[in-house]
Design an enzyme around this catalytic site. Structure first.
Site, short mmCIF file in Angstrom:
data_model
loop_
_atom_site.label_atom_id
_atom_site.label_comp_id
_atom_site.label_asym_id
_atom_site.label_seq_id
_atom_site.Cartn_x
_atom_site.Cartn_y
_atom_site.Cartn_z
N ARG A 38 16.82 -0.94 29.52
CA ARG A 38 17.74 -1.20 28.41
C ARG A 38 17.07 -1.02 27.04
O ARG A 38 17.74 -0.97 26.02
CB ARG A 38 18.35 -2.61 28.54
CG ARG A 38 19.34 -2.74 29.68
CD ARG A 38 19.72 -4.19 29.96
NE ARG A 38 18.73 -4.86 30.79
CZ ARG A 38 18.83 -6.14 31.18
NH1 ARG A 38 19.86 -6.87 30.81
NH2 ARG A 38 17.89 -6.69 31.94
N GLY B 88 13.52 -6.42 41.96
CA GLY B 88 14.10 -7.67 41.49
C GLY B 88 13.07 -8.78 41.31
O GLY B 88 11.92 -8.69 41.73
N GLU C 113 24.49 -14.69 38.40
CA GLU C 113 24.23 -13.67 37.38
C GLU C 113 25.55 -13.13 36.83
O GLU C 113 26.60 -13.20 37.47
CB GLU C 113 23.41 -12.52 37.99
CG GLU C 113 21.99 -12.92 38.35
CD GLU C 113 21.20 -13.46 37.17
OE1 GLU C 113 20.99 -12.72 36.20
OE2 GLU C 113 20.79 -14.63 37.21
N TYR D 155 -24.48 8.97 2.95
CA TYR D 155 -24.32 9.88 4.09
C TYR D 155 -24.92 11.23 3.75
O TYR D 155 -24.55 11.84 2.73
CB TYR D 155 -22.82 9.99 4.38
CG TYR D 155 -22.46 10.77 5.62
CD1 TYR D 155 -23.08 10.51 6.83
CD2 TYR D 155 -21.48 11.76 5.57
CE1 TYR D 155 -22.73 11.22 7.96
CE2 TYR D 155 -21.12 12.47 6.70
CZ TYR D 155 -21.75 12.20 7.90
OH TYR D 155 -21.41 12.90 9.02
N ALA E 230 -27.18 4.57 -17.58
CA ALA E 230 -25.91 5.22 -17.19
C ALA E 230 -26.14 6.68 -16.83
O ALA E 230 -27.02 7.34 -17.39
CB ALA E 230 -24.91 5.10 -18.33
N ARG F 208 -31.30 11.10 -16.33
CA ARG F 208 -30.50 12.15 -16.95
C ARG F 208 -31.38 13.01 -17.85
O ARG F 208 -32.38 12.56 -18.38
CB ARG F 208 -29.34 11.53 -17.73
CG ARG F 208 -29.76 10.48 -18.69
CD ARG F 208 -28.55 9.78 -19.29
NE ARG F 208 -29.00 8.87 -20.32
CZ ARG F 208 -28.69 7.58 -20.36
NH1 ARG F 208 -27.94 7.05 -19.42
NH2 ARG F 208 -29.14 6.84 -21.35
#
Ligand code: UD1
Ligand code: CA
Length: 460
Positions: free
Chosen positions: A17, A81, A158, A390, A426, A443
């Site tokens: 059902r 059943g 039933e 990674y 930075a 940098r």
């Protein structure tokens, strides 16, 4: 001597059902399979054994879904059943003496309290077989309890076998039975129901009563609790009931929901008092939230432990992470598995943290990725900092010790360590360990070419 209790859960039905390829009992309510609710409700009865009856078609999927549950399985060779299903558990119960509690795998709202009450009534009344009944507003589809003129229960009928008058009987079978082990042999005497070609467990009541065996039908619990799921519509209704039950439970414990209709709180979640939950929140799995927290809109938290007085701001996603007291997460933050955010730390806008520890009071407030990193106390991680963890083959660790300052737009190429109190300028790309208390800069120096723009214009 205290009598033992074993449990048989019937879950071998096809669930036709539901019109789905997924076995009925594995359909989810609030993110958790229906059958797991039933298992959880019986777990606290401390049964000797819990046997789940599965069918050929559903066996593998159910065993896989329940691999971490303390249950045994019995195979019903064919879906013949509910009586046939119970008999399939006979082998698994060999040598066992005591009471057997039988229930359906498709009644997920059932509670431990009601089951406990039912078993103790059965025992106090010294019955050999008892059925748990309840009164249904709309009894359609349930087996009806047929009583004689003295009010004694005589049988269960039933839906398909009811006379028109019997259809209005609203005391119905919940599908929960408790019986002495000796009743098992009588279940073998149940005859096939000609209309459906199944052996109905419900027939046990008339068979046992006719033999003079003490039988009881105990009307208890609420209708909501025995709501059986046979169709998708039943499932939706069960989910609605469950959500209302969970929200009421936490509301009674001083948790506030601004909009309970859009708060999705899993059945295994715990929330501390004084916590305020904004709309559209998903708390899933084994999440534990402390007291006095604020969870802002559109947040999803799965299997996390959150301390007290934590703020989780809008649109953040947290999975398998730990957040300690007074931390602030989000808005738009993502905490991935094995992340620990220590006391008072701040993880801000568009920051992703994976398998890392962020020490007490440290901050990563804007646009960063921190992976496989140990961050000490009092660290400031500037906007746009990325740990390059990674190398295409392996993941590497980054260590940032206490009181470090990482300037904005820094890349930390792992494996690398920034020593205590160091300062990274930075825009640096850090590839070598930085000694403690030193300034690291990578940098290229800025140069100016005088009147370069003017000359370029002239050429044109
Ligand atoms: C059953 C009862 C009904 C009761 C209702 C309560 C019977 C005949 N009827 O009806 O009186 O009011 O539950 O919800 O028992 N199952 C098996 N093997 C089978 C058939 C079913 O394991 O061969 C399992 C199903 O997976 C399910 C449970 O037994 O979990 C009940 O079966 P279902 O077909 O849903 O019975 P209902 O029609 O709901
Ligand atoms: Ca059912």
């Amino acid at each position: 001597m205290k009598r033992g209790l074993s449990v048989v859960i019937l879950a071998a039905g096809m669930g036709t059902r539901m019109r789905s390829n997924v076995p009925k009992v594995l359909h989810r309510l609030n993110g958790v399979e229906m059958l797991k609710y039933v298992i959880r409700a019986v777990r606290d009865l401390k049964p000797v054994k819990t046997i789940v009856v599965v069918g050929k078609q559903t066996e593998n999927a159910i065993k896989e879904a329940l691999r971490d549950e303390p249950v045994n399985f019995a195979l019903q060779s064919e879906p013949l059943g509910t009586a046939h299903a119970v008999l399939s558990a006979k082998g698994a119960l060999r040598g066992y003496k005591g009471d057997i509690l039988i229930l359906n795998g498709d009644t997920p709202l059932i509670t431990t309290e009601t089951l406990k009450g039912f078993i103790s009534r059965h025992r106090r009344a010294r019955k050999s077989l008892s059925v748990l009944s309840f009164v249904a507003e709309n009894p359609y589809g349930y087996g009806r309890i047929i009583r004689d003129e003295k009010g004694q229960p005589v049988m269960i009928k039933e839906e398909k076998d009811l006379s028109p008058e019997e259809k209005s009987i609203n005391e119905v079978n919940s599908g929960v039975y408790v019986m002495d082990k000796s009743i098992m042999s009588l279940i073998g005497k149940i005859k096939i129901n000609p209309k459906k070609g199944e052996y109905y467990l419900t027939d046990i009541l008339s068979i046992a009563s006719e033999k003079g065996i003490p039988c009881g039908v105990f009307n208890m619990g609420t209708e909501e609790e025995f709501h059986g799921v046979n169709t998708k519509e039943d499932l939706r209704k069960a989910e609605q009931l469950l959500r209302e039950r969970i929200i009421s439970y936490w509301t009674e414990r001083d948790v506030m929901f601004m909009d309970p209709k859009t708060a999705y709180i899993g059945p295994f979640v715990k929330i501390g008092p004084g916590t305020f939950i904004y709309p559209n929140t998903y708390l899933e799995g084994n999440t534990v939230i402390g007291s006095g927290c604020t969870i802002y809109p559109n947040v999803r938290i799965r299997n996390c432990t959150i301390g007290s007085n934590v703020e989780i701001k809008d649109s953040s996603v947290l999975e398998d992470a730990t957040v300690e007291d007074n931390a602030v997460i989000g808005p738009f933050a993502r905490l991935r598995p094995a992340t620990i955010i220590k006391q008072g730390a701040k993880i801000g806008n568009f920051v992703e943290v994976k398998a890392s520890t962020i020490g007490n009071g440290s901050k990563a407030q804007h646009l960063s990725y921190i992976g496989d990193t140990d961050v000490g106390k009092g660290v400031n991680i500037g906007a746009g900092t990325i740990t390059c963890n990674y190398d295409g083959v392996k993941k590497h660790k980054t260590t940032i010790e206490d009181n470090v300052f990482i300037g904005s737009d820094t890349q930390l190429v792992a494996p690398v360590k920034v020593g205590r109190g160091a300062f990274v300028g930075a825009g640096s790309t850090i590839t070598k360990d930085v000694p403690e208390y030193s300034l690291a800069l990578s940098r290229t120096p800025q140069k100016h070419i005088k009147d370069w723009v003017k000359k370029k214009r002239k050429k044109r």
